[in-house]
Design a protein around this motif. Structure first.
Motif, PDB file in Angstrom:
ATOM      1  N   HIS A 130       0.866  -1.185   0.000  1.00  7.20           N
ATOM      2  CA  HIS A 130       0.000   0.000   0.000  1.00  7.20           C
ATOM      3  C   HIS A 130       0.894   1.223   0.000  1.00  7.20           C
ATOM      4  O   HIS A 130       2.051   1.167   0.374  1.00  7.20           O
ATOM      5  N   ASP A 131       0.339   2.326  -0.441  1.00 10.81           N
ATOM      6  CA  ASP A 131       1.117   3.571  -0.449  1.00 10.81           C
ATOM      7  C   ASP A 131       0.179   4.765  -0.285  1.00 10.81           C
ATOM      8  O   ASP A 131      -0.119   5.185   0.815  1.00 10.81           O
ATOM      9  N   CYS A 132      -0.336   5.292  -1.407  1.00  4.68           N
ATOM     10  CA  CYS A 132      -1.073   6.557  -1.340  1.00  4.68           C
ATOM     11  C   CYS A 132      -2.450   6.417  -0.706  1.00  4.68           C
ATOM     12  O   CYS A 132      -2.962   7.351  -0.105  1.00  4.68           O
ATOM     13  N   ARG A 133      -3.073   5.255  -0.859  1.00  9.01           N
ATOM     14  CA  ARG A 133      -4.435   5.013  -0.364  1.00  9.01           C
ATOM     15  C   ARG A 133      -5.443   6.012  -0.932  1.00  9.01           C
ATOM     16  O   ARG A 133      -6.424   6.370  -0.291  1.00  9.01           O
TER      17      ARG A 133
ATOM     18  N   ALA B 170      -0.403   0.409  -5.840  1.00 11.35           N
ATOM     19  CA  ALA B 170       0.359  -0.532  -5.016  1.00 11.35           C
ATOM     20  C   ALA B 170      -0.512  -1.613  -4.385  1.00 11.35           C
ATOM     21  O   ALA B 170      -0.086  -2.757  -4.253  1.00 11.35           O
ATOM     22  N   CYS B 171      -1.728  -1.267  -3.991  1.00 15.94           N
ATOM     23  CA  CYS B 171      -2.560  -2.173  -3.174  1.00 15.94           C
ATOM     24  C   CYS B 171      -3.332  -3.180  -4.027  1.00 15.94           C
ATOM     25  O   CYS B 171      -4.547  -3.225  -4.000  1.00 15.94           O
TER      26      CYS B 171
ATOM     27  N   ILE C 156     -12.342   0.704  -9.295  1.00 11.79           N
ATOM     28  CA  ILE C 156     -11.764   1.203  -8.047  1.00 11.79           C
ATOM     29  C   ILE C 156     -10.571   0.323  -7.672  1.00 11.79           C
ATOM     30  O   ILE C 156     -10.439  -0.807  -8.136  1.00 11.79           O
ATOM     31  N   THR C 157      -9.716   0.860  -6.818  1.00  6.90           N
ATOM     32  CA  THR C 157      -8.638   0.079  -6.229  1.00  6.90           C
ATOM     33  C   THR C 157      -9.083  -0.402  -4.852  1.00  6.90           C
ATOM     34  O   THR C 157     -10.128   0.020  -4.340  1.00  6.90           O
TER      35      THR C 157
ATOM     36  N   ALA D 288      -2.764   7.271 -20.303  1.00  4.40           N
ATOM     37  CA  ALA D 288      -1.824   7.657 -19.244  1.00  4.40           C
ATOM     38  C   ALA D 288      -2.389   7.396 -17.851  1.00  4.40           C
ATOM     39  O   ALA D 288      -1.640   7.405 -16.871  1.00  4.40           O
ATOM     40  N   LEU D 289      -3.687   7.150 -17.743  1.00  2.00           N
ATOM     41  CA  LEU D 289      -4.315   6.889 -16.443  1.00  2.00           C
ATOM     42  C   LEU D 289      -3.865   5.568 -15.829  1.00  2.00           C
ATOM     43  O   LEU D 289      -4.028   5.359 -14.627  1.00  2.00           O
ATOM     44  N   CYS D 290      -3.301   4.674 -16.648  1.00  2.00           N
ATOM     45  CA  CYS D 290      -2.857   3.372 -16.141  1.00  2.00           C
ATOM     46  C   CYS D 290      -1.909   3.556 -14.957  1.00  2.00           C
ATOM     47  O   CYS D 290      -0.935   4.310 -15.035  1.00  2.00           O
ATOM     48  N   ILE D 291      -2.200   2.857 -13.846  1.00  3.67           N
ATOM     49  CA  ILE D 291      -1.385   2.991 -12.641  1.00  3.67           C
ATOM     50  C   ILE D 291      -0.479   1.777 -12.417  1.00  3.67           C
ATOM     51  O   ILE D 291       0.195   1.689 -11.391  1.00  3.67           O
TER      52      ILE D 291
END
Length: 249
Positions: free
Chosen positions: A56-59, A65-66, A81-82, A157-160
């Motif tokens: 996890h990171d930014c949440r 990350a999550c 959603i993540t 570019a939205l790809c995370i």
């Protein structure tokens, strides 16, 4: 609320994993899924037990990350959603929740729910660079970009880089991730100079990382938290064929 968690536990990449049953109660419906896991870990630590390892990171649904599987779905039951944006009110009180890492040969398990997604970094690095002159910012109209192209580039570019597409694909393909990276630059003037070499090198690196071929099921786009379109994969295939043909001339 209370739940029966079935959590994948694995001490290391070469260790044998198993599902651990962890009952949890007094969970607020307004907790995010990660906040619930935080509480579970606090209880495990108080009882001198090994906490659950997870990324996890930014949440805030930005970093990617999550990523792990919840009841067989990447990022859980809700689309677009993540996991950090998933709340416990989405689950039935008293139900079982199965939690396991992304499964793919190219994503080896590090510990519990954490997998090594550095293959994505190597694909990204395989794309090389773009040609941009240094110095002060150029005038806004130096590189005129039609709005439709700008919108398409932004959508890619939205790809995370979370890896949900790989985990959801029956063949563990990275086509959606790779095509999103390629599409982002190929639609902008700054990305034209290396357009052919970029698609050739990134696809080559993708194959080298042991990702499978595209399964054409569309599961990748459905599970993508940023809803990257399947059109990017078709565009990648088209650009790759053109680049191969041009190189052979």
């Amino acid at each position: 609320m209370e739940f029966q968690l079935k959590v994948w536990r694995q001490k290391g990449p070469k260790e044998k994993g198993f599902f651990q049953n962890i009952p949890i109660r007094d969970i607020s419906a307004d907790m995010s899924f990660l906040e619930m896991l935080d509480l579970v870990n606090e209880i495990l630590i108080l009882n001198k037990k090994e906490p659950i390892a997870f990324d996890h990171d930014c949440r805030e649904g930005i970093c990617g990350a999550c990523g792990f599987m919840i009841n067989g779905s990447a990022h859980g039951p809700n689309p677009a959603i993540t996991i950090c944006q998933l709340y416990m009110r989405e689950f039935k009180n008293g139900s079982e929740i199965w939690i396991e890492p992304f499964r793919a040969k190219a994503f080896p398990i590090i510990k519990d729910l954490i997998v090594d997604r550095s293959a994505f970094d190597r694909i990204q690095q395989g794309g090389g660079f773009i040609s941009v002159n240094t110095g002060s910012a150029p005038p806004a109209n130096t590189f005129p970009i039609p709005k439709t192209k700008a919108d398409q580039a932004f959508a890619s570019a939205l790809c995370i880089g979370c890896g949900a597409c790989v985990a959801s694909c029956p063949n563990s393909s990275a086509s959606l991730f790779t095509s999103a990276r390629i599409s982002h630059f190929s639609k902008l003037p700054q990305g034209q100079a290396e357009k052919e070499s970029r698609v050739l090198s990134m696809v080559k690196q993708m194959d080298k990382e042991s990702f499978g071929s595209c399964s054409h099921t569309g599961a990748c786009s459905v599970s993508c938290p940023k809803e990257i379109s399947l059109k990017t994969i078709a565009e990648m295939h088209s650009e790759w064929r053109k680049a191969v043909f041009k190189k052979q001339q």
